[in-house]
Design an enzyme around this catalytic site. Structure first.
Site, PDB file in Angstrom:
ATOM      1  N   CYS A 287      68.271  75.079  50.132  1.00 28.51           N
ATOM      2  CA  CYS A 287      68.717  74.581  51.433  1.00 28.51           C
ATOM      3  C   CYS A 287      69.820  75.500  51.932  1.00 28.51           C
ATOM      4  O   CYS A 287      70.786  75.777  51.219  1.00 28.51           O
ATOM      5  CB  CYS A 287      69.219  73.148  51.284  1.00 28.51           C
ATOM      6  SG  CYS A 287      69.960  72.488  52.800  1.00 28.51           S
TER       7      CYS A 287
ATOM      8  N   CYS B 214      66.650  67.491  53.679  1.00 31.41           N
ATOM      9  CA  CYS B 214      67.280  67.698  52.385  1.00 31.41           C
ATOM     10  C   CYS B 214      67.998  66.420  51.994  1.00 31.41           C
ATOM     11  O   CYS B 214      68.806  65.890  52.764  1.00 31.41           O
ATOM     12  CB  CYS B 214      68.263  68.865  52.456  1.00 31.41           C
ATOM     13  SG  CYS B 214      69.190  69.116  50.927  1.00 31.41           S
TER      14      CYS B 214
ATOM     15  N   CYS C 170      73.381  73.287  52.088  1.00 25.90           N
ATOM     16  CA  CYS C 170      74.132  72.809  50.913  1.00 25.90           C
ATOM     17  C   CYS C 170      73.821  73.618  49.653  1.00 25.90           C
ATOM     18  O   CYS C 170      74.348  73.320  48.590  1.00 25.90           O
ATOM     19  CB  CYS C 170      73.887  71.325  50.669  1.00 25.90           C
ATOM     20  SG  CYS C 170      72.234  70.908  50.067  1.00 25.90           S
TER      21      CYS C 170
ATOM     22  N   CYS D 278      56.342  74.991  47.507  1.00 30.52           N
ATOM     23  CA  CYS D 278      56.184  73.955  46.495  1.00 30.52           C
ATOM     24  C   CYS D 278      57.561  73.312  46.292  1.00 30.52           C
ATOM     25  O   CYS D 278      58.446  73.899  45.681  1.00 30.52           O
ATOM     26  CB  CYS D 278      55.661  74.591  45.210  1.00 30.52           C
ATOM     27  SG  CYS D 278      55.230  73.419  43.947  1.00 30.52           S
TER      28      CYS D 278
ATOM     29  N   CYS E 194      72.008  66.893  51.918  1.00 28.85           N
ATOM     30  CA  CYS E 194      72.873  67.038  53.098  1.00 28.85           C
ATOM     31  C   CYS E 194      72.253  66.544  54.401  1.00 28.85           C
ATOM     32  O   CYS E 194      72.926  66.513  55.424  1.00 28.85           O
ATOM     33  CB  CYS E 194      73.290  68.498  53.250  1.00 28.85           C
ATOM     34  SG  CYS E 194      71.935  69.612  53.682  1.00 28.85           S
TER      35      CYS E 194
END
Length: 134
Positions: free
Chosen positions: A95, A47, A98, A120, A50
Site C-alpha cells: 500500500c 487497505c 501505509c 494476488c 489505512c
C-alpha cells in the site's frame, strides 16, 4: 504516508492482519473472505490498515489461485518492489499510504484480462466498501 509504531499497528490490526501487512506473511490459500467474492459486486476494495482505495471491484477476476485476484490497481495505490525470497523473483506490492504488504503481482500468465496481470492479494489485507465506486 501513515506511520505508526509497531505497538500501534498491533492494537489496530488482528494478529493475522498484522502478520501479513506488517511482517509480509501470507494467509492460507482459499481461507480469505474475498477469495471467492464475485466481481459483480460494485464497490472498492480498500487497505484494511489505512482505508486507502486499492482496487475497483470491476477489476477483480477469478484466477482459481486461492486468493483474490485483480488485473489493475487504482493509479497511485501501490508501490512495487522486487522480492527474491523463497528462491524466486516476484514483484511485491505494498500500500502506498501505509506501506502494508498486500501480496504479489504476476505477469504474462495468459489470463484474458486487459493487462494480463494477476495482483494476488491477501484477503485479510482488504476491506470491501460497496458505497464507493471510484
Amino acid at each position: 504516508m501513515i506511520q505508526k509504531s509497531d505497538a500501534e499497528w498491533r492494537t489496530t490490526l488482528s494478529p493475522q492482519q498484522y502478520a501479513v501487512l506488517r511482517q509480509s506473511g501470507t494467509e492460507p490459500a482459499g481461507s480469505g473472505e474475498y477469495a471467492h467474492t464475485p466481481a459483480t459486486k460494485t464497490g472498492v476494495y480498500e487497505c484494511v490498515g489505512c482505508g486507502q482505495p486499492l482496487y475497483k471491484s470491476s477489476t477483480k477476476f477469478d484466477s482459481h489461485c486461492g486468493w483474490p485476484a485483480f488485473y489493475e490497481a487504482i493509479p497511485g495505490a501501490l508501490t512495487v518492489h522486487k522480492d527474491t525470497s523463497h528462491g524466486m523473483v516476484r514483484e511485491e506490492m505494498r500500500c502506498s499510504n501505509c506501506d502494508g504488504h498486500l501480496g504479489h503481482i504476476f505477469r504474462g500468465e495468459g489470463f484474458k484480462t486487459p493487462t494480463d496481470e494477476r495482483h494476488c492479494v491477501n484477503s485479510v489485507c482488504l476491506k470491501f466498501n460497496p458505497n464507493k465506486d471510484k
